[in-house]
Write an enzyme that holds these catalytic residues in place. Structure first.
Site, PDB file in Angstrom:
ATOM      1  N   GLN A 162       0.826  -1.217   0.000  1.00 27.02           N
ATOM      2  CA  GLN A 162       0.000   0.000   0.000  1.00 27.02           C
ATOM      3  C   GLN A 162       0.861   1.268   0.000  1.00 27.02           C
ATOM      4  O   GLN A 162       0.612   2.191  -0.765  1.00 27.02           O
ATOM      5  CB  GLN A 162      -0.924  -0.005   1.236  1.00 27.02           C
ATOM      6  CG  GLN A 162      -1.939   1.124   1.228  1.00 27.02           C
ATOM      7  CD  GLN A 162      -2.568   1.387   2.585  1.00 27.02           C
ATOM      8  OE1 GLN A 162      -2.071   0.946   3.626  1.00 27.02           O
ATOM      9  NE2 GLN A 162      -3.668   2.104   2.592  1.00 27.02           N
ATOM     10  N   TYR A 185       2.579  -8.258  15.662  1.00 32.71           N
ATOM     11  CA  TYR A 185       3.010  -7.102  14.873  1.00 32.71           C
ATOM     12  C   TYR A 185       3.519  -5.979  15.789  1.00 32.71           C
ATOM     13  O   TYR A 185       4.603  -5.423  15.583  1.00 32.71           O
ATOM     14  CB  TYR A 185       1.814  -6.643  14.051  1.00 32.71           C
ATOM     15  CG  TYR A 185       1.990  -5.409  13.215  1.00 32.71           C
ATOM     16  CD1 TYR A 185       2.903  -5.362  12.171  1.00 32.71           C
ATOM     17  CD2 TYR A 185       1.182  -4.276  13.440  1.00 32.71           C
ATOM     18  CE1 TYR A 185       3.018  -4.217  11.374  1.00 32.71           C
ATOM     19  CE2 TYR A 185       1.287  -3.143  12.645  1.00 32.71           C
ATOM     20  CZ  TYR A 185       2.209  -3.116  11.623  1.00 32.71           C
ATOM     21  OH  TYR A 185       2.312  -2.002  10.834  1.00 32.71           O
ATOM     22  N   ASP A 209      10.415  -6.252  -4.763  1.00 30.46           N
ATOM     23  CA  ASP A 209       9.381  -6.979  -4.022  1.00 30.46           C
ATOM     24  C   ASP A 209       9.622  -8.466  -4.266  1.00 30.46           C
ATOM     25  O   ASP A 209      10.468  -8.834  -5.087  1.00 30.46           O
ATOM     26  CB  ASP A 209       7.972  -6.555  -4.473  1.00 30.46           C
ATOM     27  CG  ASP A 209       6.966  -6.700  -3.330  1.00 30.46           C
ATOM     28  OD1 ASP A 209       6.889  -7.807  -2.765  1.00 30.46           O
ATOM     29  OD2 ASP A 209       6.280  -5.732  -2.982  1.00 30.46           O
TER      30      ASP A 209
END
Ligand code: AKB
Length: 317
Positions: free
Chosen positions: A15, A143, A37
């Site tokens: 994003q 996270y 990526d």
């Protein structure tokens, strides 16, 4: 244009990466921005692209040497919801990826590192309103734990090894060009697509769940402004609190109804609710404002208008 800067964006297909590459291209020229990526990303066709897994240290070094990279933006990570389902891989990716890059900065093979942290570093005992830069931090998600540990390592590398690492604790990010994946704040992007396409959205958070949010253009501008700030202005080497707006799903739905009166929202709460409940509702970002002049441009009205108009154009509605 600063031609001495040669940038590698790792995890460029996510994003933030897609919009960050676009903004960096405008400032530094596409030839100075290498996107990478773990899979090909068609949206990044303007950039030289490298297939790269940040956990592969040798490949990372060879990409950095091949392109004479000076600055790395390390965006590859598992976000809050996905990380809960895949704890050991999330820990490995979020931590080892960071170590691989910080070690190259320690060896002075690269000069500057950007690494994103998150409001997920805070936890249930953190003050929820106007959460200070320095406060109780007891994250209870994989996270959040990895981001808090990462922040501590960034500060350690900066203090002990003079590594120029800079970081922002992003709130939920909202933009129309790229989709989020695996986060708890993702609803605030998905709701726009569903409102325009189906006039209906089922939200996985309760209607009164207040969370800090920001338009992605503001977040990308903050990232570049922080990276361009003179080193002596950077007083925080863990990660800066950064704020723009806070709202609930219900408040967002009311704003969307001003454009799409037939829009309906309902609620089916899932495991992401407890993640959201552990996070702050609003953030005190006075260090970022004082140290490097941060200011947000998008309030909620401007954000909603920008999202509706651009998604309608994008999907031809
Ligand atoms: C998430 O929801 O996991 C992210 C974040 C707030 O870091 N958007």
């Amino acid at each position: 244009m600063d031609t001495d800067t040669k940038i590698l964006v790792i995890g460029a297909g996510g994003q933030i990466g897609i919009e960050l590459c676009e903004a960096l291209n405008k400032i530094y020229g596409n030839e100075n921005v290498i996107a990478s990526d773990i899979k090909e990303i068609p949206a990044l066709s303007e950039n030289t692209f490298e297939l790269l897994d940040v956990l592969d240290k040798d490949k990372l070094l060879s990409v950095i040497q091949k392109h004479r990279i000076t600055d790395v933006y390390l965006l590859a990570a598992l976000l809050s919801a996905t990380a809960e389902k895949n704890a050991s891989f999330a820990w490995r990716l979020n931590m080892d990826g960071l170590f691989n890059v910080l070690e190259l900065a320690k060896e002075k093979i690269i000069q500057k590192v950007f690494w994103p942290s998150s409001i997920a570093v805070f936890g249930p005992s953190t003050p929820k309103q106007n959460t200070p830069q320095h406060t109780i931090m007891d994250p209870n998600t994989v996270y959040g734990i990895s981001k808090l540990a990462g922040e501590r390592w960034c500060e350690w590398y900066a203090l002990k090894h003079n590594v120029d690492v800079r970081s922002i604790r992003y709130p939920g990010l909202i933009g129309w060009k790229s989709q989020p994946g695996g986060g708890t704040t993702d609803y605030a992007v998905h709701i726009f697509y569903e409102a325009i396409e189906k006039k209906h959205y089922t939200c996985f958070l309760k209607k009164d769940t207040m969370l800090p949010m920001m338009h992605i253009e503001d977040a990308v501008r903050a990232t570049i402004e922080l990276m361009q700030a003179p080193a002596e202005k950077i007083s925080i080497r863990s990660s800066y609190n950064l704020a723009a707006i806070s709202f609930t799903p219900d408040q967002l739905a009311q704003k969307i109804k001003q454009y799409i009166p037939e829009f309906k929202i309902d609620y089916q709460i899932d495991f992401r609710q407890s993640i959201a409940d552990s996070w702050p509702q609003s953030i005190d970002d006075s260090y970022a404002r004082k140290d490097w002049g941060w200011k947000h441009h998008y309030d909620l009205d401007k954000l909603v208008e920008n999202m509706i108009v651009n998604i309608q154009k994008k999907i031809g509605k």
